[in-house]
Enzyme design. Structure first.
Site, PDB file in Angstrom:
ATOM      1  CD  GLU A 295     -14.273 -20.869  11.055  1.00 37.09           C
ATOM      2  OE1 GLU A 295     -13.895 -20.825  12.239  1.00 37.09           O
ATOM      3  OE2 GLU A 295     -13.724 -21.593  10.198  1.00 37.09           O
ATOM      4  CD  GLU A 325     -18.412 -22.617  17.166  1.00 37.94           C
ATOM      5  OE1 GLU A 325     -18.416 -21.442  17.570  1.00 37.94           O
ATOM      6  OE2 GLU A 325     -17.490 -23.090  16.456  1.00 37.94           O
ATOM      7  CG  ASP A 479     -13.538 -15.570  12.416  1.00 40.40           C
ATOM      8  OD1 ASP A 479     -14.262 -16.510  12.074  1.00 40.40           O
ATOM      9  OD2 ASP A 479     -13.929 -14.645  13.138  1.00 40.40           O
TER      10      ASP A 479
END
Length: 497
Positions: A295, A325, A479
């Site tokens: 992750e 990201e 998450d």
């Protein structure tokens, strides 16, 4: 033109004669008089139902658990206590005046904090930074904990993923990370923490949230998000990594989830270079038949991101990441669309697809002769998610990507299930499979809300998110999305890693 109108009118009269009282006319007649067909196929919605209702109902029907499910998952290595406060409120309490935004790779003062916060608030983007001054950080942390309405939560990607996985009663979760007394008390009872991971003091992360449309000075947030910062040495050095890997032999997991690499960025190049080598060595010690999901999180150092791309990505099976990201990864590796400074609004599906394919072709196993293990990427942005897999390695992808979107839609509103009155559809209904030619034009059918396309031996599954209109909490959404996507994913047994 009047002749065509007259002909249409006559045809309408004739149709009324032959189909009296009928609410649905033959499709050929509508096409003949050049009127749009709104009710002719499954792509259209019932007049009584909104797109949001149709998508939510389809999710409930189509999201099914895989044939073979994980029973033991090991998660590590970043864990902390999150202190969540209003960002603007806390900065005002610290007697900081609004000004212009400026990004900082590392924060050294409350002025740096203010500038970085404004920079990301103006973009509606999430970010995470290391605060170098321990005493100033502790002073800000005390002010945050005492701020009216401040809340304490389980924090750190690993702990949050572990918490989400622990909601499945048949799943045993091992969590390795710096677990202090407060965090241990807050963790789900189903989570196993090795004694070596327990420490006397908790690590605290400060999360400054802002709402969509919130204004401070001349800065206005286009959407709700958060800015995270900490002075966290245990997580910053990934000090629990070796304990984590050593625990796997006894625990015998079927899946390993790894996070926290981004925390090392703030420690400086000399430390992260050395520590990353040790991390790669530790990860390489994990049994080859156990898939590893990595992750990712917000980073600013292109050299560090490039090192992760070159050294870590090829030895993991799966990665999870968001739009910031993804673009930064492409910029660091000089990949597709690297010249873009930032996404403008909702990220273009074609451009996202190009970067995802590039990652798998450069660092994954799209070529059977490749020694890389990477065969899966779970991408999430506010309006839609894409799950990308190399053919032959994963199953149940459609259910997995829908499950991730469903949890984003419910959790952002602070609910256990989707409430149609509180969400809205923002995903594009038409888009292209690539920004470049040759490319395919694709459209989203809300009744079957997964669009599938292929580029070589790579398959893309896209589903829309029903975006919460007034999100209560944005922290940990990524998450939860990744955790849910993994629960619904199945690894095909004939392809060992």
């Amino acid at each position: 033109m009047w002749r065509k109108a007259s002909a249409a009118a006559l045809l309408a009269l004739a149709v009324g004669y032959f189909y009296p009282g009928s609410s649905e006319l033959p499709e050929q007649i509508l096409q003949y008089i050049n009127l749009p067909v709104f009710w002719s196929s499954s792509h259209t919605l019932s007049s009584q139902k909104s797109g949001e209702q149709v998508i939510s109902a389809a999710w409930e029907t189509l999201i099914t658990l895989p044939t073979r499910q994980w029973s033991k998952v090991a998660v590590g290595v970043n864990a902390c206590v999150d202190v969540v406060v209003s960002g603007v409120g806390l900065l005002q309490a610290l007697a900081v005046d609004p000004g212009t935004g400026l990004d900082h790779e590392v924060l050294h003062s409350k002025e740096d904090l203010k500038e970085a916060f404004i920079h990301y608030m103006g973009r509606g983007a999430a970010a995470e930074r290391f605060f170098s001054d321990k005493e100033v950080f502790q002073w800000i942390a005390r002010a945050a904990a005492e701020y009216p309405g401040a809340k304490l939560y389980v924090g750190g990607n690993a702990a949050l993923i572990g918490q989400k996985l622990a909601t499945y009663p048949d799943l045993t979760v091992l969590l390795c990370g710096p677990v202090g007394p407060k965090l241990h008390e807050m963790l789900d009872e189903q989570i196993v923490v090795p004694p070596e991971s327990l420490q006397e003091m908790d690590e605290y992360h400060l999360i400054l949230e802002y709402k969509a449309g919130e204004q401070w000075g001349s800065t206005r947030a286009p959407q709700a998000n958060r800015f995270i910062f900490s002075h966290d040495v245990s997580n910053g050095e990934m000090s629990s990594l070796e304990t984590f890997v050593a625990s796997l032999e006894e625990f015998e997991p079927e899946l390993v989830v790894l996070s926290g690499l981004h925390m090392m960025e703030g420690q400086g190049r000399e430390l992260w270079e050395e520590r990353l080598k040790e991390a790669v060595s530790a990860i390489s010690d994990i049994r080859k038949d156990i898939p590893i999901h990595l992750e990712l999180a917000s980073m600013t150092d292109k050299d560090y991101m490039n090192s992760i791309m070159q050294e870590v990505m090829p030895i993991v099976s799966s990665i999870g990441l968001n739009e910031q990201e993804l673009l930064f990864l492409s910029q660091a590796g000089e990949g597709p669309h690297a010249d873009m400074e930032a996404w403008k609004g909702i990220p273009d599906v074609g451009q996202v697809s190009d970067i995802l394919l590039w990652i798998l072709e450069q660092h994954g196993r799209t070529d059977q002769s490749s020694e890389a293990d990477l065969t899966r990427i779970h991408f999430h942005t506010l309006a839609y998610h894409i799950l990308v897999t190399v053919e032959g390695y994963w199953a149940n992808e459609a259910a997995a990507v829908m499950a991730g979107a469903r949890v984003a839609s419910s959790q952002a509103c602070g609910l256990q299930s989707v409430d149609i009155s509180k969400v809205e559809l923002k995903a594009p209904l038409e888009f292209h499979s690539s920004h470049f030619e040759p490319r395919e034009k694709l459209s989203l059918n809300p009744a079957e809300p997964v669009v599938v396309w292929r580029r070589g031996n790579v398959t893309f599954h896209l589903t829309p998110v029903l975006v919460c209109k007034q999100p209560l909490r944005t922290v940990g959404l990524g998450d939860a999305i990744s955790a849910e996507g993994l629960v619904y994913s199945e690894l095909k047994t004939q392809q060992p890693f």
